[in-house]
Design a protein around this motif. Structure first.
Motif, PDB file in Angstrom:
ATOM      1  N   SER A   8       0.853  -1.182   0.000  1.00 29.79           N
ATOM      2  CA  SER A   8       0.000   0.000   0.000  1.00 29.79           C
ATOM      3  C   SER A   8       0.891   1.234   0.000  1.00 29.79           C
ATOM      4  O   SER A   8       1.893   1.283   0.725  1.00 29.79           O
ATOM      5  CB  SER A   8      -0.908   0.006   1.235  1.00 29.79           C
ATOM      6  OG  SER A   8      -1.777  -1.115   1.227  1.00 29.79           O
ATOM      7  N   SER A  16      -1.740  -0.055   5.351  1.00 30.30           N
ATOM      8  CA  SER A  16      -3.012  -0.309   4.663  1.00 30.30           C
ATOM      9  C   SER A  16      -3.502   0.979   4.029  1.00 30.30           C
ATOM     10  O   SER A  16      -3.048   2.075   4.372  1.00 30.30           O
ATOM     11  CB  SER A  16      -4.063  -0.850   5.636  1.00 30.30           C
ATOM     12  OG  SER A  16      -4.371   0.123   6.631  1.00 30.30           O
ATOM     13  N   ASP A  34      -7.390   2.526   2.074  1.00 29.36           N
ATOM     14  CA  ASP A  34      -8.761   2.232   1.674  1.00 29.36           C
ATOM     15  C   ASP A  34      -8.816   1.853   0.198  1.00 29.36           C
ATOM     16  O   ASP A  34      -8.048   2.378  -0.622  1.00 29.36           O
ATOM     17  CB  ASP A  34      -9.670   3.447   1.910  1.00 29.36           C
ATOM     18  CG  ASP A  34      -9.878   3.732   3.394  1.00 29.36           C
ATOM     19  OD1 ASP A  34      -9.695   2.798   4.198  1.00 29.36           O
ATOM     20  OD2 ASP A  34     -10.209   4.882   3.737  1.00 29.36           O
ATOM     21  N   THR A  35      -9.731   0.966  -0.126  1.00 26.14           N
ATOM     22  CA  THR A  35      -9.918   0.554  -1.516  1.00 26.14           C
ATOM     23  C   THR A  35     -10.342   1.748  -2.356  1.00 26.14           C
ATOM     24  O   THR A  35     -11.164   2.560  -1.938  1.00 26.14           O
ATOM     25  CB  THR A  35     -10.989  -0.539  -1.610  1.00 26.14           C
ATOM     26  OG1 THR A  35     -10.594  -1.639  -0.787  1.00 26.14           O
ATOM     27  CG2 THR A  35     -11.151  -1.015  -3.042  1.00 26.14           C
ATOM     28  N   PRO A  87      -4.188   0.825  -2.122  1.00 24.88           N
ATOM     29  CA  PRO A  87      -3.873  -0.456  -1.481  1.00 24.88           C
ATOM     30  C   PRO A  87      -2.875  -1.236  -2.325  1.00 24.88           C
ATOM     31  O   PRO A  87      -2.689  -0.962  -3.516  1.00 24.88           O
ATOM     32  CB  PRO A  87      -5.233  -1.174  -1.436  1.00 24.88           C
ATOM     33  CG  PRO A  87      -6.258  -0.124  -1.731  1.00 24.88           C
ATOM     34  CD  PRO A  87      -5.578   0.905  -2.571  1.00 24.88           C
ATOM     35  N   THR A 107      -2.882  -2.554  -6.478  1.00 22.96           N
ATOM     36  CA  THR A 107      -3.854  -1.736  -7.203  1.00 22.96           C
ATOM     37  C   THR A 107      -3.201  -1.199  -8.472  1.00 22.96           C
ATOM     38  O   THR A 107      -2.199  -0.474  -8.402  1.00 22.96           O
ATOM     39  CB  THR A 107      -4.327  -0.558  -6.347  1.00 22.96           C
ATOM     40  OG1 THR A 107      -4.981  -1.048  -5.187  1.00 22.96           O
ATOM     41  CG2 THR A 107      -5.305   0.317  -7.129  1.00 22.96           C
TER      42      THR A 107
END
Length: 361
Positions: free
Chosen positions: A198, A250, A252-253, A229, A232
């Motif tokens: 990430s 981490s 967020d999507t 993330p 991606t």
């Protein structure tokens, strides 16, 4: 109009990593590699060498984040006998690995009931381990006895056992994160990129990541993001150069993203697969001819095709506004390529600026 007929013309990224002592609980078998360093841990306890053979644990509650999925090992513990591990693949299809103790070059083994010790090699099934996907973690069990998992006992020692009482907790595999990932932007100013971890681009002033939210036969709509993330696929644009981007535990999507990461087996079909390139029409997504392979880790678009599929799809950048509209250059101060592509960070080349052709050297 040109098509991508070979790897020449694809805009590729270069990845390097620099490590620090941040560990994150692994949740996917796809995250396993043979280059990283690992630890065996159970929530607040981390495995360490004990008497040269058995594995005991040290309390690490104060190093954990609130979700107990990540922790940082202080410098003072760097030589405290922690059991730093490397993985060697024995049978990838069956997720069978040898667990090498990094500091001794020996292998973790279960020579008898409960005990964990070192072996010179992994010729015995007692020194071979299956890494198993659980709901939100990876557990480790013996090939010799698949009912036996590496667990933390109530005494806080780690062992290999089939014990199922409340005093035995399956240990998880934690992976050492790099501090940064280094992204290199070539002369075109654009690449597709698939991160290993990430990433946080918040403090980056020269490069910007985008996802593709819409795509038609004429344009791919790019929307800016700041944190992504792991795994991606994005388009990164910016001034040519090399940049160290911060790794975070981490992120967020992101929203709907049409970019797809290649696993190295994806081939063009002359109708639906488009890869980022810098050819005659400038930077954009070009139709990939049949049997041309998209390299692993590179990203592409798949658009419903037909006999009249366009060979080139231009890029339109969408700024992050509340109403999600394309930001216009009301003062006519934007830079454009000769093909009409608006450029956020112009580098050397020829551009249209305020209605005139200029050269940036």
């Amino acid at each position: 109009m040109e098509r991508i007929i070979s790897m020449i013309g694809l805009l590729l990224a270069v990845l390097q990593v620099t490590a620090e002592d941040v560990y994150v609980k692994m949740t996917s078998l796809d995250e396993i590699d043979t280059e990283s360093t690992y630890l065996i841990a159970y929530e607040g306890y981390i495995g360490k060498a004990f008497n040269g053979n058995l594995i005991a644990s040290i309390t690490a509650n104060t190093w954990l984040n609130s979700t107990k999925t990540a922790f940082t090992i202080p410098d003072s513990y760097s030589s405290s006998g922690l059991l730093f591990l490397k993985l060697e693949v024995i049978n990838a299809n069956s997720n069978i690995y040898a667990i090498k103790i990094r500091d001794t070059d020996k292998y973790l083994t279960n020579p008898s009931s409960n005990y964990l010790k070192e072996a010179d090699d992994y010729s015995s099934n007692r020194a071979r381990w299956i890494i198993e996907k659980a709901s939100e973690e990876l557990n480790i069990k013996s090939v010799y006895n698949t009912n036996c998992y590496i667990k933390r006992k109530s005494s806080n020692d780690f062992c290999c056992t089939s014990g199922s009482s409340s005093g035995y907790k399956k240990a998880s595999l934690y992976k050492k994160l790099p501090a940064t990932e280094t992204i290199t932007i070539g002369d075109a100013g654009y690449i597709t990129y698939l991160s290993s971890s990430s990433l946080d681009f918040t403090n980056q002033t020269e490069i910007t990541p985008f996802i593709v939210t819409q795509s038609t036969n004429s344009a791919a709509i790019l929307e800016r993001v700041e944190m992504i993330p792991a795994k991606t696929p994005v388009v990164v644009c910016g001034t040519p150069g090399t940049y160290a981007v911060s790794v975070v535990t981490s992120a967020d999507t992101v929203g709907d993203n049409l970019l797809i990461a290649s696993d190295g087996t994806v081939k063009g079909d002359g109708e639906t697969i488009y890869a980022l390139g810098n050819l005659s029409a400038g930077v954009g997504f070009y139709l990939v001819d049949s049997d041309v392979v998209i390299p692993a880790g590179r990203c592409y678009l798949r658009i419903a095709g037909n006999s009249s599929s366009p060979s080139y799809i231009r890029l339109n950048m969408q700024e992050p506004t509340d109403i999600g509209i394309l930001k216009s250059c009301e003062d006519d101060s934007c830079y454009y390529t000769l093909s009409g592509l608006r450029v956020i960070l112009p580098h050397k080349g020829i551009y249209i600026y305020k209605g005139k052709k200029i050269v940036i050297k």
